[in-house]
Design a protein around this motif. Structure first.
Motif, PDB file in Angstrom:
ATOM      1  N   GLU A  85     -86.556 -53.350   9.552  1.00 14.68           N
ATOM      2  CA  GLU A  85     -87.651 -52.518   9.052  1.00 14.68           C
ATOM      3  C   GLU A  85     -89.002 -53.239   9.218  1.00 14.68           C
ATOM      4  O   GLU A  85     -90.007 -52.636   9.579  1.00 14.68           O
ATOM      5  N   ASP A  86     -88.983 -54.559   8.991  1.00 12.75           N
ATOM      6  CA  ASP A  86     -90.216 -55.340   9.173  1.00 12.75           C
ATOM      7  C   ASP A  86     -90.679 -55.272  10.627  1.00 12.75           C
ATOM      8  O   ASP A  86     -91.865 -55.158  10.914  1.00 12.75           O
ATOM      9  N   GLU A  87     -89.701 -55.364  11.548  1.00 13.79           N
ATOM     10  CA  GLU A  87     -90.052 -55.268  12.986  1.00 13.79           C
ATOM     11  C   GLU A  87     -90.686 -53.908  13.284  1.00 13.79           C
ATOM     12  O   GLU A  87     -91.686 -53.810  13.985  1.00 13.79           O
ATOM     13  N   MET A  88     -90.080 -52.859  12.722  1.00 11.00           N
ATOM     14  CA  MET A  88     -90.601 -51.506  12.978  1.00 11.00           C
ATOM     15  C   MET A  88     -92.028 -51.362  12.446  1.00 11.00           C
ATOM     16  O   MET A  88     -92.869 -50.757  13.075  1.00 11.00           O
ATOM     17  N   LEU A  89     -92.278 -51.952  11.250  1.00 10.50           N
ATOM     18  CA  LEU A  89     -93.623 -51.834  10.664  1.00 10.50           C
ATOM     19  C   LEU A  89     -94.656 -52.544  11.544  1.00 10.50           C
ATOM     20  O   LEU A  89     -95.763 -52.049  11.754  1.00 10.50           O
ATOM     21  N   MET A  90     -94.240 -53.696  12.115  1.00 11.53           N
ATOM     22  CA  MET A  90     -95.157 -54.399  13.028  1.00 11.53           C
ATOM     23  C   MET A  90     -95.365 -53.579  14.295  1.00 11.53           C
ATOM     24  O   MET A  90     -96.469 -53.504  14.841  1.00 11.53           O
ATOM     25  N   ALA A  91     -94.279 -52.911  14.740  1.00  7.11           N
ATOM     26  CA  ALA A  91     -94.380 -52.083  15.954  1.00  7.11           C
ATOM     27  C   ALA A  91     -95.320 -50.890  15.732  1.00  7.11           C
ATOM     28  O   ALA A  91     -96.007 -50.460  16.663  1.00  7.11           O
ATOM     29  N   VAL A  92     -95.395 -50.388  14.489  1.00  9.47           N
ATOM     30  CA  VAL A  92     -96.329 -49.286  14.191  1.00  9.47           C
ATOM     31  C   VAL A  92     -97.768 -49.768  14.463  1.00  9.47           C
ATOM     32  O   VAL A  92     -98.581 -49.069  15.072  1.00  9.47           O
ATOM     33  N   GLY A  93     -98.043 -51.006  14.012  1.00 12.40           N
ATOM     34  CA  GLY A  93     -99.375 -51.588  14.243  1.00 12.40           C
ATOM     35  C   GLY A  93     -99.658 -51.720  15.733  1.00 12.40           C
ATOM     36  O   GLY A  93    -100.773 -51.442  16.195  1.00 12.40           O
ATOM     37  N   ILE A  94     -98.636 -52.121  16.514  1.00 11.36           N
ATOM     38  CA  ILE A  94     -98.821 -52.289  17.974  1.00 11.36           C
ATOM     39  C   ILE A  94     -99.091 -50.929  18.617  1.00 11.36           C
ATOM     40  O   ILE A  94     -99.996 -50.781  19.445  1.00 11.36           O
ATOM     41  N   ALA A  95     -98.328 -49.905  18.185  1.00 14.98           N
ATOM     42  CA  ALA A  95     -98.531 -48.560  18.753  1.00 14.98           C
ATOM     43  C   ALA A  95     -99.941 -48.066  18.436  1.00 14.98           C
ATOM     44  O   ALA A  95    -100.629 -47.498  19.296  1.00 14.98           O
ATOM     45  N   ALA A  96    -100.384 -48.305  17.185  1.00 14.51           N
ATOM     46  CA  ALA A  96    -101.737 -47.853  16.787  1.00 14.51           C
ATOM     47  C   ALA A  96    -102.789 -48.543  17.663  1.00 14.51           C
ATOM     48  O   ALA A  96    -103.770 -47.912  18.090  1.00 14.51           O
ATOM     49  N   ALA A  97    -102.577 -49.850  17.956  1.00 16.61           N
ATOM     50  CA  ALA A  97    -103.543 -50.573  18.803  1.00 16.61           C
ATOM     51  C   ALA A  97    -103.561 -49.996  20.220  1.00 16.61           C
ATOM     52  O   ALA A  97    -104.619 -49.841  20.834  1.00 16.61           O
ATOM     53  N   CYS A  98    -102.367 -49.668  20.745  1.00 17.06           N
ATOM     54  CA  CYS A  98    -102.297 -49.101  22.110  1.00 17.06           C
ATOM     55  C   CYS A  98    -102.986 -47.735  22.175  1.00 17.06           C
ATOM     56  O   CYS A  98    -103.476 -47.335  23.226  1.00 17.06           O
ATOM     57  N   LEU A  99    -103.018 -47.036  21.033  1.00 19.12           N
ATOM     58  CA  LEU A  99    -103.600 -45.689  21.018  1.00 19.12           C
ATOM     59  C   LEU A  99    -105.073 -45.711  20.586  1.00 19.12           C
ATOM     60  O   LEU A  99    -105.643 -44.657  20.291  1.00 19.12           O
ATOM     61  N   SER A 100    -105.688 -46.906  20.563  1.00 25.15           N
ATOM     62  CA  SER A 100    -107.109 -46.994  20.198  1.00 25.15           C
ATOM     63  C   SER A 100    -107.946 -46.139  21.125  1.00 25.15           C
ATOM     64  O   SER A 100    -107.636 -46.019  22.311  1.00 25.15           O
ATOM     65  N   ASP A 101    -109.027 -45.589  20.578  1.00 28.41           N
ATOM     66  CA  ASP A 101    -109.914 -44.761  21.415  1.00 28.41           C
ATOM     67  C   ASP A 101    -110.615 -45.596  22.481  1.00 28.41           C
ATOM     68  O   ASP A 101    -110.873 -45.122  23.583  1.00 28.41           O
TER      69      ASP A 101
END
Ligand SMILES: Nc1ncnc2c1ncn2[C@@H]1O[C@H](COP(=O)(O)OP(=O)(O)OP(=O)(O)O)[C@@H](O)[C@H]1O
Length: 412
Positions: A375-391
């Protein structure tokens, strides 16, 4: 002199107005650098000698006044500068003309019949299979995918491209065909476990047929549809492996291929999954094959492309962000839920909002929640996905950085 100045002017305009054309010219000229340098030195010498000769004639023929004499150093400098500039422009143009002639003589011949890169495919059986009615796998304005079986039992996926406009003249068609052939040869030379390899191509009257392995599991979009319909379950470990494979394929295109290849259309329907769920990118580099590639305006369109700015490797990263988001949430990026949850926004806006609020857990697909470590890995991956989707493209990580970020999430 007028002609040379004119050419110089055009060159400068190209430099400022059409950066891409300028870089192309610069790249072409680089190949002929030694020739340009030699010609430049020769012209510099020749022009300077001529200018100085004229100058000294002027001086000797005129009974020069005191003020003329004072001007002489300025005239000498002007002569040298003019000699250098005209020499440079002349040599650059000369080298460019030679380069064009060499390219014309070496241009790719238009090939007839199939071009095969796999020993498992025979030319005749391929042509026979293509002439039959085949099963349609997918369709878009950029072409259609068909499934077909060869006489030897091998199943292949064939992408039919029709890159020519119906009213385009024959000479234009020929140059497009040559361009496409060269690109296909380049694509066929790429080898990476996370890329679909081009097995063969066939030129037809109205287009090209590109031959790939048929992948029975289908695309990531197909697999995630089955997950949503509870026909299939894939846990976090497999989803992370898919994300890592996709980004390794991108890293190869962005950092190993020379020249760099951009995917241009990275999305779940263009990621094939083999029986072990190892991802393989499909349809990469199609933009160069299809001058009128239709990317439409979709959820996968990076914001910079909505504003007509340049497509870069960071635009591919936006596509990867969507894929990672789909793997984490289990939802289709086109799900109206994202618009409702983020007041008209999209998957990226929603993930960013949750991250800022410290509520990343809300984003996760409930069917993959389990062990605390995962679950910790997934939460970090959410942050990575959000960074990749930056405007802003500059705020997105590169594919190289992403490989490190994702592989460090667990012990790959
Ligand atoms: N090699 C393959 N093996 C099996 N199925 C394939 C293969 N290539 C494509 N497909 C199928 O075709 C679908 C994609 O079709 P297509 O590329 O025409 O659609 P698209 O991705 O929406 O279009 P575009 O890439 O032009 O925007 C995939 O989702 C998959 O089901």
């Amino acid at each position: 002199m007028g002609l040379i100045c004119g050419c110089g002017f055009v060159f400068c305009v190209l430099m400022f107005k059409k950066r891409q054309t300028f870089f192309y010219l610069a790249k072409e000229l680089l190949v002929f650098q030694p020739l340009v340098l030699l010609l430049f030195l020769f012209s510099l010498h020749h022009n300077t000698v001529q200018c100085e000769g004229r100058l000294s004639k002027n001086i000797s023929s005129e009974t020069s006044s005191q003020s003329d004499y004072k001007d002489n150093p300025r005239k000498v400098i002007v002569s040298i500068v003019l000699g250098a500039v005209t020499g440079l422009i002349g040599s650059v143009l000369f080298a460019f003309v030679i380069r064009c002639i060499v390219r014309y003589l070496n241009r790719t011949p238009i090939l007839k019949g199939p071009v095969i890169f796999s020993p498992k495919i025979a030319s005749k059986t391929l042509q026979l299979a293509l002439s039959k009615e085949n099963h349609l796998l997918g369709s878009s304005p950029n072409g259609k995918y068909y499934k077909t079986v060869l006489e030897n039992g091998l199943t292949i996926a064939v992408k039919r491209l029709t890159p020519f406009e119906s009213n385009s003249p024959e000479s234009r068609r020929k140059s497009v065909k040559r361009q496409i052939q060269m690109e296909l040869e380049l694509l066929a030379s790429l080898r990476h476990r996370n890329l679909m390899s081009l097995r063969a191509y066939v030129r037809q009257n109205d287009g090209f047929s590109l031959v790939y392995d048929y992948v029975s599991t289908g695309s990531l979009a197909d697999v995630m549809n089955r997950v949503r319909e509870n026909e299939l379950q894939i846990g976090w470990e497999v989803r992370l492996r898919i994300a890592v494979g996709v980004v390794k394929g991108l890293q190869y295109l962005h950092f190993t291929c020379v020249p760099q290849i951009l995917h241009f259309n990275l999305k779940p329907t263009n990621v094939m999954l083999d029986a072990e769920f190892e991802p393989r990118l499909a349809d990469y580099g199609l933009a160069k094959l299809l001058p009128n590639l239709d990317r439409g305006i979709s959820l996968n369109t990076p914001p910079e492309c909505l504003h007509n700015r340049r497509y870069t490797e960071k635009s591919d990263i936006f596509g990867f962000g969507m894929i990672l988001g789909v793997l984490l949430t289990g939802k289709d990026a086109a799900d109206p839920f994202f618009g409702e949850a983020s007041r008209g926004g999209n998957l990226g806006c929603w993930l960013r909002h949750l991250k800022q609020a410290g509520e990343e857990r809300e984003a996760l697909d409930k069917s993959i929640l389990g062990e605390q470590g995962e679950e910790d890995e997934m939460l970090m991956a959410v942050g990575i996905a959000a960074a990749c989707l930056s405007d802003m493209p500059a705020d997105r990580p590169s594919s190289d950085e992403l490989v490190h970020m994702l592989t460090q999430l667990n012990s790959f």
